[in-house]
Design an enzyme around this catalytic site. Sequence first.
Site, PDB file in Angstrom:
ATOM      1  N   SER A 151       4.325   4.055   3.782  1.00 49.36           N
ATOM      2  CA  SER A 151       4.264   3.514   2.785  1.00 49.36           C
ATOM      3  C   SER A 151       3.664   3.875   1.146  1.00 49.36           C
ATOM      4  O   SER A 151       3.028   4.436   1.596  1.00 49.36           O
ATOM      5  CB  SER A 151       4.276   1.739   3.134  1.00 49.36           C
ATOM      6  OG  SER A 151       4.137   0.687   1.519  1.00 49.36           O
ATOM      7  N   TYR A 164      -2.567  -3.587   4.506  1.00 47.35           N
ATOM      8  CA  TYR A 164      -1.629  -2.877   4.422  1.00 47.35           C
ATOM      9  C   TYR A 164      -1.747  -1.558   3.668  1.00 47.35           C
ATOM     10  O   TYR A 164      -1.418  -0.633   4.482  1.00 47.35           O
ATOM     11  CB  TYR A 164      -0.522  -3.728   4.291  1.00 47.35           C
ATOM     12  CG  TYR A 164       0.982  -3.703   4.847  1.00 47.35           C
ATOM     13  CD1 TYR A 164       1.154  -3.839   5.486  1.00 47.35           C
ATOM     14  CD2 TYR A 164       1.303  -2.419   3.105  1.00 47.35           C
ATOM     15  CE1 TYR A 164       2.426  -3.096   5.618  1.00 47.35           C
ATOM     16  CE2 TYR A 164       2.397  -1.834   3.515  1.00 47.35           C
ATOM     17  CZ  TYR A 164       3.182  -2.095   4.724  1.00 47.35           C
ATOM     18  OH  TYR A 164       4.114  -1.845   5.004  1.00 47.35           O
TER      19      TYR A 164
HETATM   20  N1  LIG Z   1      10.447  -3.468   4.604  1.00 36.52           N
HETATM   21  C1  LIG Z   1       9.549  -2.809   3.610  1.00 36.52           C
HETATM   22  O1  LIG Z   1      10.090  -3.396   2.604  1.00 36.52           O
HETATM   23  C2  LIG Z   1       8.823  -1.824   3.700  1.00 36.52           C
HETATM   24  C3  LIG Z   1       7.939  -1.008   2.775  1.00 36.52           C
HETATM   25  C4  LIG Z   1       7.467   0.102   3.187  1.00 36.52           C
HETATM   26  C5  LIG Z   1       7.371   0.362   4.632  1.00 36.52           C
HETATM   27  N2  LIG Z   1       7.658  -0.556   5.764  1.00 36.52           N
HETATM   28  C6  LIG Z   1       7.628  -0.050   6.243  1.00 36.52           C
HETATM   29  O2  LIG Z   1       8.342  -0.589   7.693  1.00 36.52           O
HETATM   30  C7  LIG Z   1       7.897  -0.251   9.551  1.00 36.52           C
HETATM   31  C8  LIG Z   1       9.169  -1.867   9.780  1.00 36.52           C
HETATM   32  O3  LIG Z   1       9.105  -2.856   9.060  1.00 36.52           O
HETATM   33  P1  LIG Z   1       9.823  -3.938   9.017  1.00 36.52           P
HETATM   34  O4  LIG Z   1      10.243  -3.870   7.336  1.00 36.52           O
HETATM   35  O5  LIG Z   1      11.015  -3.165   9.029  1.00 36.52           O
HETATM   36  O6  LIG Z   1       9.240  -4.995   9.455  1.00 36.52           O
HETATM   37  P2  LIG Z   1       9.823  -5.918  10.468  1.00 36.52           P
HETATM   38  O7  LIG Z   1      11.216  -6.539  10.401  1.00 36.52           O
HETATM   39  O8  LIG Z   1       8.793  -6.736  10.660  1.00 36.52           O
HETATM   40  O9  LIG Z   1       9.831  -5.414  11.938  1.00 36.52           O
HETATM   41  C9  LIG Z   1       9.176  -4.305  12.889  1.00 36.52           C
HETATM   42  C10 LIG Z   1       8.734  -4.309  14.042  1.00 36.52           C
HETATM   43  O10 LIG Z   1       7.872  -3.688  14.205  1.00 36.52           O
HETATM   44  C11 LIG Z   1       7.676  -4.378  15.239  1.00 36.52           C
HETATM   45  N3  LIG Z   1       6.640  -4.411  15.775  1.00 36.52           N
HETATM   46  C12 LIG Z   1       5.292  -5.826  15.013  1.00 36.52           C
HETATM   47  N4  LIG Z   1       4.582  -5.542  15.696  1.00 36.52           N
HETATM   48  C13 LIG Z   1       4.278  -4.565  17.251  1.00 36.52           C
HETATM   49  C14 LIG Z   1       3.120  -4.405  18.272  1.00 36.52           C
HETATM   50  N5  LIG Z   1       1.800  -4.853  18.118  1.00 36.52           N
HETATM   51  N6  LIG Z   1       3.543  -3.579  19.381  1.00 36.52           N
HETATM   52  C15 LIG Z   1       5.736  -2.990  19.379  1.00 36.52           C
HETATM   53  N7  LIG Z   1       6.014  -3.658  18.308  1.00 36.52           N
HETATM   54  C16 LIG Z   1       5.964  -4.595  16.814  1.00 36.52           C
HETATM   55  C17 LIG Z   1       8.533  -6.209  15.029  1.00 36.52           C
HETATM   56  O11 LIG Z   1       9.133  -6.370  17.128  1.00 36.52           O
HETATM   57  P3  LIG Z   1       8.144  -7.327  17.387  1.00 36.52           P
HETATM   58  O12 LIG Z   1       7.262  -8.370  16.884  1.00 36.52           O
HETATM   59  O13 LIG Z   1       8.369  -8.051  18.994  1.00 36.52           O
HETATM   60  O14 LIG Z   1       7.039  -6.810  18.349  1.00 36.52           O
HETATM   61  C18 LIG Z   1       9.883  -5.356  14.524  1.00 36.52           C
HETATM   62  O15 LIG Z   1      10.491  -4.363  15.539  1.00 36.52           O
HETATM   63  C19 LIG Z   1       6.834  -1.030   8.946  1.00 36.52           C
HETATM   64  O16 LIG Z   1       5.672   0.206   9.394  1.00 36.52           O
HETATM   65  C20 LIG Z   1       6.302  -1.187   7.927  1.00 36.52           C
HETATM   66  O17 LIG Z   1       5.311  -1.521   7.400  1.00 36.52           O
HETATM   67  C21 LIG Z   1       8.366  -1.639   5.575  1.00 36.52           C
END
Ligand SMILES: NC(=O)c1ccc[n+]([C@@H]2O[C@H](COP(=O)([O-])OP(=O)(O)OC[C@H]3O[C@@H](n4cnc5c(N)ncnc54)[C@H](OP(=O)(O)O)[C@@H]3O)[C@@H](O)[C@H]2O)c1
Length: 259
Positions: A151, A164
């Site tokens: 991120s 985070y």
């Molecule tokens: N959205 C943004 O703007 C943004 C920006 C920068 C970086 N990111 C990064 O991108 C990645 C995905 O984020 P997102 O925005 O797509 O989040 P999200 O919509 O909340 O999805 C997160 C995914 O990770 C899984 N997950 C969470 N905890 C887990 C665990 N302990 N074991 C296995 N799976 C797990 C969740 O499924 P379950 O809960 O079913 O396990 C879900 O499939 C993350 O690393 C986040 O930090 C996001």
Amino acid sequence: MPERIEIPDSFPSVGGVSDKRVVITGAGRGLGELITHAFSRGGAKVVLVARTERELKSVADSLPGPTMVFCGDVRDADFNEAVADGTVSEWGGVDVWICNAGISPIVAGPLDTAPQVWRDVIDVNLTGAFLGARAAARVMGKGGRLIFTGSVLGERPCKGLAAYSASKAGLVGMAKGLALDLASSGITVNVVAPGWFDSPLADAWKSNDQLSEFILGHTAQKRWGRSVDLAGAFQFLASEAAAFVTGTVLNVDGGYLLA
Ligand SMILES: NC(=O)c1ccc[n+]([C@@H]2O[C@H](COP(=O)([O-])OP(=O)(O)OC[C@H]3O[C@@H](n4cnc5c(N)ncnc54)[C@H](OP(=O)(O)O)[C@@H]3O)[C@@H](O)[C@H]2O)c1
């Protein structure tokens, strides 16, 4: 073609992932779901990993190519090893492992961040990624690709997201260390660092007016990232075209780190 320009006819298209066996954690929704779609549509075989089986199956059912689903927690070392072994036994190996699962449960200062919340964030975002990388490195051969979803907050934190930010800064150090460790095995290790993307995880950020204003104010392009903006970065790093790219961070952030 001049002699010094060595581009063979077989030079793969940039971002080509056809037939690659790709593990994607956090594939059930959000950014992981979109990356999974992009790889599947690019001809890859994809392994979907997360805890919520219903979400994983729904994504898997909507993909055009071969899929496998592993339901479990990335914090569990044995689970990561089982994903690696299961993929090898079904498809003969693993070419790409994308440690994308992540959480960001709160926007709060240190006094309102319970110790357990800190530990959970580090456990999932950092330790979970290490355990995935460890399992991947055991089964991957030459040409393997490890990619972490970092991120921009790993480089430029903002208020209320210290845990985070720490987890994502840690990913960068870890990726660089692993890139050194795994270079002799022919495995590259890189980070894609998204800026602010519209996803379920971002709901908490969007609902915080101060943070929302900060985000748009500091993103040079003045908008949230969209799915089309992100997948190509992962596909490039997974492809043959990125064979000499390792230990690097590819920011996909609309200029957040500039403004
Ligand atoms: N959205 C943004 O703007 C943004 C920006 C920068 C970086 N990111 C990064 O991108 C990645 C995905 O984020 P997102 O925005 O797509 O989040 P999200 O919509 O909340 O999805 C997160 C995914 O990770 C899984 N997950 C969470 N905890 C887990 C665990 N302990 N074991 C296995 N799976 C797990 C969740 O499924 P379950 O809960 O079913 O396990 C879900 O499939 C993350 O690393 C986040 O930090 C996001």
